[in-house]
Design an enzyme around this catalytic site. Structure first.
Site, PDB file in Angstrom:
ATOM      1  N   ASP A  82      -2.065   2.726   2.531  1.00  0.00           N
ATOM      2  CA  ASP A  82      -1.515   2.871   3.870  1.00  0.00           C
ATOM      3  C   ASP A  82      -1.918   4.252   4.365  1.00  0.00           C
ATOM      4  OD1 ASP A  82      -0.173   1.983   6.030  1.00  0.00           O
ATOM      5  OD2 ASP A  82       1.831   2.072   5.149  1.00  0.00           O
ATOM      6  N   LYS A 134      12.113  17.271  -3.083  1.00  0.00           N
ATOM      7  CA  LYS A 134      11.419  18.554  -3.148  1.00  0.00           C
ATOM      8  C   LYS A 134      12.412  19.712  -3.143  1.00  0.00           C
ATOM      9  CE  LYS A 134       6.942  17.349  -1.272  1.00  0.00           C
ATOM     10  NZ  LYS A 134       6.225  17.136  -0.012  1.00  0.00           N
ATOM     11  N   PRO A 170       0.807  -1.226   0.000  1.00  0.00           N
ATOM     12  CA  PRO A 170       0.000   0.000   0.000  1.00  0.00           C
ATOM     13  C   PRO A 170       0.837   1.272   0.000  1.00  0.00           C
ATOM     14  CG  PRO A 170       0.102  -0.923   2.205  1.00  0.00           C
ATOM     15  CD  PRO A 170       0.835  -1.888   1.321  1.00  0.00           C
ATOM     16  N   TRP A 208       8.374  -2.938   4.134  1.00  0.00           N
ATOM     17  CA  TRP A 208       7.247  -3.854   3.975  1.00  0.00           C
ATOM     18  C   TRP A 208       7.660  -5.313   3.795  1.00  0.00           C
ATOM     19  CZ3 TRP A 208       4.036  -5.640  -0.532  1.00  0.00           C
ATOM     20  CH2 TRP A 208       2.754  -6.008  -0.130  1.00  0.00           C
ATOM     21  N   GLN A 266      12.214  -1.062   0.627  1.00  0.00           N
ATOM     22  CA  GLN A 266      11.305  -1.878   1.432  1.00  0.00           C
ATOM     23  C   GLN A 266      11.975  -3.115   2.014  1.00  0.00           C
ATOM     24  OE1 GLN A 266       8.372  -0.782   2.302  1.00  0.00           O
ATOM     25  NE2 GLN A 266       8.634   1.046   1.075  1.00  0.00           N
ATOM     26  N   LYS A 311      19.068  12.073  -6.793  1.00  0.00           N
ATOM     27  CA  LYS A 311      17.848  11.652  -6.119  1.00  0.00           C
ATOM     28  C   LYS A 311      16.771  12.719  -6.342  1.00  0.00           C
ATOM     29  CE  LYS A 311      16.335   9.776  -1.843  1.00  0.00           C
ATOM     30  NZ  LYS A 311      16.434   9.476  -0.481  1.00  0.00           N
TER      31      LYS A 311
END
Ligand SMILES: [Zn+2]
Ligand SMILES: [Zn+2]
Length: 1010
Positions: free
Chosen positions: A95, A615, A56, A577, A573, A612
């Protein structure tokens, strides 16, 4: 004209491949015809079920190109396996809770920390705001999936914050509780002062969390008790931990010495004397006594800050080892002084060293990591802000040696980037360390496709630390443990119904399984009749998503779909996860098994320069913004084709429209070329497409058989590579088939046969259409998982147009299977030689500036016998491709080719020689035949019937040389093109007509017929 060109303009495919328009139409087609919903109904007729649980996405931000890349991989697997006849519960999931969402809302509300949040906003409103935020981002994600063509079922999505999900997540905790794997403990945890919560050790190692920071580098000394001038020399980068200092540790077998500096003797490990003295700038010193670390054990020292931290004096009375030297093997004698100061309240190893000796843990911190009253004068100051205060206090007490600053890598919070602090706190832990063996056994059974990510995952799992799952936050799944205020008895709850049954007071209507409502439920203690209140923690958000295999399904579905067949998420992950799924599943089942049989870890996506996306750099490519302007198919193809799924990918917009466009556009135009010709000749797949290729084989020629053989190879290779998740090399196979095999090699070999509209060769043309139909349709099906829009458009506008009995959508088609009977490897090898020799002839022609259109009389091939024999086998084709009248073969270069009229080209052992002599008769005939073919193609394009005789053919702007050579052949040409007369014109202006552009040797010419 209008009637005749009807077939042309009515074609379902526009003249150009314009993906954005095409995709909009197809999207509407899917939605209006509920294609995705219909796939959901195919479970009963499937050949098997392949389970799936969506990893999710956290709804705390908008989807970017990296997310899109991962979602495309999932969609490829889904569409491919569905076409293979499997049913996959490809259902969305979101999620919704946890720190990432809370921080996003804090930012929106302009709240700086948790205290401010609770005072100014309050829990109830905060939770409403969290829900608003996830709904806002949810819209963005659904829209991105829609544009991208990701066929995930949004209606069946799971949401981790819903009561029904939370109840099933609680089942995991109950299983852990029953196995004594869930316990409260006083442990040292990583704690973020900004988020005011502890983090799991998995989060500490999270991608990008280590940052270069500046810290003090402090040398200090503790005086031995009962001595006037002997000191232990120690070093730290966290002076605030001296406030909680409890012991010193040395390595038992190492050699320690006393160094005389001025009037003092400093104790440190021998091997570090020189470097440390050099660092301290001390040149006058001498080494005196030496001793083992072991002999220092039990030595007491004067803790210097007792006067300002009275609690430290009190601790000495509580345990004899407080402010004493102990021996520990973990002491590193290769750095600093080999004497380590221990703060069991602030260090993991320190904590265990104290714990096993029964030494009290001194951790005087509040939730904001400010010191409490127990820290004496430091009361109320944020821990890290006391660093230099401590230095000053040491200086006043002759315990200071030197302070500098040091730049080093230090873990920061992966969400808020505050420097983490290690603190001993009361938390809840899953004792995953106790089941580590089972976890590793489970992990070994899983297929990871690639070695590197597998090794990374397994070595992380080997750390096997207890998992701190409690968080001191608000928006999360509540920890369902109630504790008795009187006797301390604890009870775990696992459903709302159970809570309602046991609640002391009636549960209000708006009750949901979140703070603050759940906190208002009190229970009666079974042991003493006292009041039980909930332990005020929520769960680690990774626990939420890790519970998905059980929590997102009903019992029956869980039985069918778990373990899942295939999952894929980003390499980050490993600690997220992929890890939580595995740990929780082993706890749930008690077995050494994972909830997934295979896991593909994807590489991350970076900007074009390899940076990378962030923002702060402003280089984040947002999925929806991108897909407004760029084709989803192109993005999908580009991302999958560019590199291996496990590689870091540099996403470069400039590249998107280059090769990727060329490949998709070529497939589009080939399909259009086929349709146009097939419709003209009345090709009907049902009638003309023979079920058995054997029957057709009488009309099949070598190029056809070669193409069919190459296609079988491509189907096998492509499918194998998809199965191994090598998407990039799988697509290289398809790309090569479309661009090279089909477009550059096969079509030129048969194109001339299609130019004619002669009824006598109609059967042959139908055979070619049958081959093109089969080949192009197969390729279109193979492309469907990667470029679903283009594939559906071609399916509807070419294949369903020719045969309305086909299924409603390409997604209901079956995955192509290779037909081994059509494979002919010997022929493929022959063609390899044919193309090699052909390109040598082209090279020779180019050297001598002999246009390909000019027929040449002879080519001599000097090559090993095997090559010559092969070429003899396909000689007519070779002569046609090279436009040469005869071929001669030799083992050695004949003497007569030494003259300047011969031009050669070679590669390896193969030489070709062509005669540069231009025979004017041959040239004239060549030009005439070329022009005739163009006129024939135009007749067909404009819809003339084969029996129609044209009044006139006009050709304009042919170069003077060609006009001269053509002269005597014009008469013959009128017969070939079935026209009364052929006219040549210097410029187009001489005749007022609609001219059709064509080309001869790369130069534009113009033709009109009537
Ligand atoms: Zn934080
Ligand atoms: Zn009790």
């Amino acid at each position: 004209m209008t009637a005749k060109s009807k077939a042309h303009s009515d074609l379902g495919l526009a003249t150009d491949y314009r993906p954005l328009e095409l995709e909009k139409e197809i999207r509407e087609f899917w939605e209006n015809n509920q294609i995705r919903d219909k796939l959901e109904l195919r479970e009963k007729d499937s050949k098997g079920i392949l389970g799936y649980v969506e990893g999710p996405p956290t709804l705390n931000g908008i989807p970017h190109i990296g997310h899109a890349r991962g979602r495309v991989m999932k969609d490829i697997r889904y569409r491919w396996k569905t076409m293979q006849g499997y049913y996959v519960p490809f259902w969305a999931g979101w999620d919704c809770q946890g720190l990432p969402v809370e921080l996003e809302v804090e930012k929106l509300l302009g709240v700086k920390n948790k205290r401010e949040l609770l005072e100014r906003v309050g829990e109830e409103r905060f939770i409403e705001e969290c829900k608003k935020v996830i709904l806002k981002y949810h819209r963005e994600w659904v829209e991105a999936d829609r544009r991208l063509g990701v066929f995930i079922n949004q209606k069946k999505a799971y949401w981790t914050y819903r009561d029904e999900y939370i109840e099933r997540e609680w089942q995991y905790l109950k299983r852990a509780w029953q196995q004594n794997l869930l316990e409260e403990g006083h442990y040292v945890v990583a704690y973020c002062p900004g988020c005011q919560t502890s983090l799991s050790s998995a989060e500490v190692g999270y991608e990008g969390s280590y940052k270069e920071v500046e810290d003090p580098s402090l040398y200090f000394k503790f005086k031995l008790a009962n001595s006037q001038n002997e000191y232990f020399l120690a070093w730290t980068t966290m002076p605030f931990t001296i406030i909680t200092d409890t012991m010193l540790a040395v390595k038992p077998e190492a050699e320690y010495i006393k160094v005389r500096v001025g009037d003092e003797l400093w104790i440190m490990v021998r091997q570090r004397v020189e470097p440390v003295m050099q660092e301290l700038g001390i040149t006058k010193y001498n080494v005196t006594e030496n001793m083992t670390g072991k002999s220092l054990e039990g030595t007491k020292y004067d803790y210097p800050l007792k006067d300002i931290i009275p609690k430290q004096a009190e601790l000495e009375t509580k345990h004899p080892l407080v402010h004493t030297v102990i021996c520990e093997d973990f002491v590193d004698v290769n750095t600093a002084t080999g004497v380590v100061h221990l703060s069991p309240g602030n260090g993991e190893e320190d904590f265990w060293a104290a714990q096993k000796r029964g030494v009290p843990i001194f951790a005087p911190f509040d939730d904001e990591v400010k010191f409490t009253r127990d820290a004496g004068v430091f009361n109320g100051v944020f821990a890290r802000d006391t660093d230099y205060l401590v230095v000053e206090e040491l200086r006043n007490r002759n315990a200071f040696v030197q302070v500098k600053t040091v730049k080093h890598e230090y873990p920061t919070c992966w969400r808020s980037h505050h420097k983490l602090v290690w603190l001993a706190r009361k938390e809840y832990f899953l004792r995953t360390d106790k089941i580590n063996k089972k976890v590793l056994e489970a992990a070994e059974k899983i297929d990871y496709y690639f070695e590197a990510p597998k090794n990374r995952f397994i070595s992380f799992l080997k750390e096997g630390k207890p998992w701190c799952i409690s968080r001191e936050r608000v928006w999360g799944t509540p920890l369902p443990i109630w504790a008795c205020a009187s006797c301390g008895h604890k009870r775990i709850m696992s459903s709302k119904a159970e809570l309602m049954e046991n609640a002391l007071e009636k549960i209000p209507e708006n009750f949901e399984l979140h703070k603050p409502w759940v906190d208002r439920v009190t229970l009666k203690c079974e042991k003493c009749g006292g009041v039980m209140r909930r332990e005020d923690y929520v769960l680690d958000t990774w626990h939420n998503s890790g519970a998905s295999p059980y929590a997102r399904f009903a019992d029956e579905e869980f039985g069918k779909f778990v373990p899942t067949d295939f999952l894929t998420e980003g390499i980050d992950q490993t600690r997220g996860w992929a890890n939580s799924l595995l740990l929780e599943y082993v706890i749930l089942t008690g077995k050494p098994e994972g909830p997934y049989r295979s896991f593909l870890f994807q590489g991350l996506t970076q900007d074009a320069k390899g940076r990378k996306m962030s923002k702060s750099l402003g280089n984040v490519v947002e999925a929806n913004k991108l897909l407004e302007k760029y084709s989803a198919d192109l993005c999908r193809f580009y991302m999958m084709r560019k590199c291996s799924p496990i590689d870091f990918m540099n996403f470069d917009l400039q590249e998107l429209n280059r090769r990727s466009y060329q490949v998709l556009s070529t497939l589009y135009h080939l399909s259009r070329f086929f349709l146009q010709n097939a419709e003209f000749d009345g090709f009907k797949p049902a009638k003309n497409l023979l079920k058995s290729w054997d029957k057709l084989s009488a009309t099949l020629q070598a190029p056809d058989r070669w193409l069919l053989s190459k296609l079988q190879w491509a189907i096998t290779e492509y499918t194998d590579k998809l199965a191994r998740c090598e998407f990039n090399s799988a697509l290289a196979v398809l790309e090569d088939f479309v661009i090279e095999t089909l477009s550059r090699l096969y079509v030129p070999m048969i194109r001339k046969e299609l130019w004619t509209d002669d009824p006598e060769t109609l059967e042959r043309r139908w055979a070619i259409y049958a081959i093109l139909h089969y080949t192009l349709k197969t390729v279109t099906l193979l492309f469907n998982p990667v470029t679903p829009y283009l594939s559906e458009a071609l399916y509807q506008n070419v294949y369903r147009r020719l045969d309305q009995k086909l299924p409603d959508s390409i997604n209901f088609e079956s995955w192509p299977e290779p037909n081994e009977n059509l494979r002919d490897e010997a022929l493929e090898a022959e063609f390899e030689i044919l193309f090699k020799c052909t390109s040598l002839v082209y090279a020779a022609r180019q050297q001598a500036k002999l246009k390909r259109r000019w027929p040449l009389s002879t080519v001599i091939i000097v090559a090993p016998e095997k090559v010559s024999n092969t070429l003899r086998h396909v000689e007519p084709l070779f002569l046609e491709l090279t436009n040469v009248k005869t071929a001669e073969y030799a083992q050695q270069v004949p003497e007569y080719v030494a003259g300047e009229n011969w031009i050669s080209a070679s590669e390896g052992e193969v030489y070709v020689f062509v005669s540069g002599h231009r025979d004017e008769t041959l040239l004239g005939e060549g030009i005439m035949r070329d022009l005739a073919r163009r006129v024939q193609a135009l007749r067909k394009e404009l819809g003339y019937m084969p029996t129609d005789v044209l009044d006139a053919v006009h050709i304009a702007e042919l170069d003077a040389e060609s006009v001269g050579l053509l002269g005597s052949y014009l008469e013959e040409m009128t017969g070939l093109v079935r026209a009364k007369k052929v006219y040549l014109h210097g410029v187009r202006g001489e005749v007022k007509a609609e001219w059709h552009e064509s080309e001869l040797d790369g130069k534009k010419i113009y033709i009109t017929i009537h």
